[in-house]
Scaffold this active site. Structure first.
Site, mmCIF file in Angstrom:
data_model
loop_
_atom_site.group_PDB
_atom_site.id
_atom_site.type_symbol
_atom_site.label_atom_id
_atom_site.label_comp_id
_atom_site.label_asym_id
_atom_site.label_seq_id
_atom_site.Cartn_x
_atom_site.Cartn_y
_atom_site.Cartn_z
ATOM 1 N N TRP A 109 8.504 -18.304 26.952
ATOM 2 C CA TRP A 109 7.213 -18.262 27.656
ATOM 3 C C TRP A 109 7.288 -17.549 29.004
ATOM 4 C CZ3 TRP A 109 4.457 -23.682 27.010
ATOM 5 C CH2 TRP A 109 4.018 -23.796 25.686
ATOM 6 N N LYS A 110 8.488 -17.251 29.476
ATOM 7 C CA LYS A 110 8.646 -16.592 30.790
ATOM 8 C C LYS A 110 7.865 -17.401 31.843
ATOM 9 C CE LYS A 110 9.487 -12.388 28.279
ATOM 10 N NZ LYS A 110 9.494 -10.944 28.217
ATOM 11 N N SER A 137 8.487 -7.188 21.541
ATOM 12 C CA SER A 137 7.178 -6.894 20.928
ATOM 13 C C SER A 137 7.052 -7.391 19.487
ATOM 14 C CB SER A 137 6.855 -5.399 21.038
ATOM 15 O OG SER A 137 6.748 -5.028 22.400
ATOM 16 N N GLY A 197 8.187 -13.101 23.112
ATOM 17 C CA GLY A 197 7.569 -13.333 24.413
ATOM 18 C C GLY A 197 6.079 -13.568 24.245
ATOM 19 N N GLY A 198 5.292 -12.526 24.509
ATOM 20 C CA GLY A 198 3.827 -12.631 24.541
ATOM 21 C C GLY A 198 3.214 -13.357 23.345
ATOM 22 N N GLU A 249 15.164 -9.665 32.098
ATOM 23 C CA GLU A 249 14.428 -9.844 33.362
ATOM 24 C C GLU A 249 15.316 -10.532 34.406
ATOM 25 O OE1 GLU A 249 11.087 -11.677 31.459
ATOM 26 O OE2 GLU A 249 10.713 -9.753 30.488
ATOM 27 N N GLU A 268 17.713 -7.708 22.533
ATOM 28 C CA GLU A 268 16.384 -7.364 23.028
ATOM 29 C C GLU A 268 16.467 -6.009 23.738
ATOM 30 O OE1 GLU A 268 13.752 -11.031 23.601
ATOM 31 O OE2 GLU A 268 14.942 -10.869 25.413
HETATM 32 P P1 13P Z 1 7.697 -9.629 24.215
HETATM 33 O O1 13P Z 1 7.712 -10.292 22.842
HETATM 34 O O2 13P Z 1 6.519 -9.991 25.040
HETATM 35 O O3 13P Z 1 7.966 -8.163 24.103
HETATM 36 O O4 13P Z 1 8.970 -10.256 25.019
HETATM 37 C C1 13P Z 1 10.217 -10.282 24.409
HETATM 38 C C2 13P Z 1 11.128 -11.093 25.258
HETATM 39 O O5 13P Z 1 11.521 -10.684 26.338
HETATM 40 C C3 13P Z 1 11.526 -12.407 24.760
HETATM 41 O O6 13P Z 1 12.578 -12.939 25.500
#
Ligand code: 13P
Length: 243
Positions: free
Chosen positions: A10-11, A207, A228-229, A97, A165
């Site tokens: 979820w960041k 993605s 992520g998203g 990140e 990733e």
């Molecule tokens: P997204 O799925 O938003 O590209 O993010 C991937 C991610 O960094 C999961 O750790």
């Protein structure tokens, strides 16, 4: 049979109230599947919400980061012991990140993996190349270095997960092709077999969404996703998990 791992990162999204609403809506429709695991990485502040909401659920959860000491004068940090105390079973380590925005090094990831394993948590080590590293044809060399240094303190008798990733595919909507993913996953798989005599689960992240997940799932050596998203919406997470 090895289970396919569907993991959501979820960041820095969702308050604990929003996390609670998400879990209520997820649990209304979620049915366990024998061959799949579901794992979520919310903010530290939502972990107690997860602990109470998921007390009777098969869904597991963990931290997005941790420090490598278990207590002491480390202002602002969270330890593996603290994560374990709120029922966390896993923790992300070395997400791109963390590496690019917060200066996390391969040595840091190695120490975090050691501390997590000593506490009985499963580390999920994230590796991946930037766009310029891919253009310069150094993808596999970059990943090999992240693995050699990042896994230098690991205990291979304990659970450990890897996630590939590609940095250029994170949050950009640019998904790596099936061939890009197969090549890197095969490399990581063979590297771990040869160097450590072990087969580790390798997740793909970058993605992944409800539309492309079935095609990506079919790629050889893809043992799960780190999303992520698309993990922020219960409906898309349910679709990726498989209903
Ligand atoms: P997204 O799925 O938003 O590209 O993010 C991937 C991610 O960094 C999961 O750790």
């Amino acid at each position: 049979m090895k289970k396919f791992i569907v993991a959501g990162n979820w960041k820095m999204n969702k308050t604990s109230q929003e996390a609670d609403a998400f879990l209520k809506s997820l649990l209304e429709k979620l049915k366990p599947k024998a061959a799949r695991e579901l794992l979520l990485f919310p903010s530290f502040l939502s972990l107690p919400t997860f602990q109470s909401a998921l007390a009777k659920s098969f869904v597991q959860y963990g931290g997005q980061n941790c420090y490598f000491a278990n207590m002491g004068a480390f202002t602002g940090e969270v330890s593996p012991t603290m994560l374990k105390a709120v029922g966390a079973t896993h923790c992300l380590v070395g997400h791109s990140e963390r590496r690019t925005l917060f200066g996390e090094t391969n040595l840091d990831t190695a120490k975090k993996i050691q501390a997590l394993q000593e506490t009985g948590l499963t580390p999920v080590l994230c590796v991946g190349e930037t766009e310029s590293e891919r253009t310069n044809n150094t993808t596999l060399a970059v990943i090999e270095k992240q693995l050699i240094e990042g896994l230098s303190q690991s205990d291979f008798s304990k659970p450990l997960i890897l996630a590939y990733e590609p940095v250029w595919a994170i949050g950009t909507g640019k998904v790596a092709t099936a061939e890009n993913i197969r090549e890197v996953h095969a490399f990581i798989h063979q590297f771990c077999e040869q160097k450590y005599k072990i087969q580790l689960p390798i997740l793909y992240g970058g993605s992944v969404n409800a539309k492309n997940c079935r095609e990506l799932e079919a790629v050889e050596y893809v043992n799960g996703f780190l999303i992520g998203g698309a993990s922020l919406d219960p409906e898309s997470l349910l679709t990726i998990y498989g209903g």
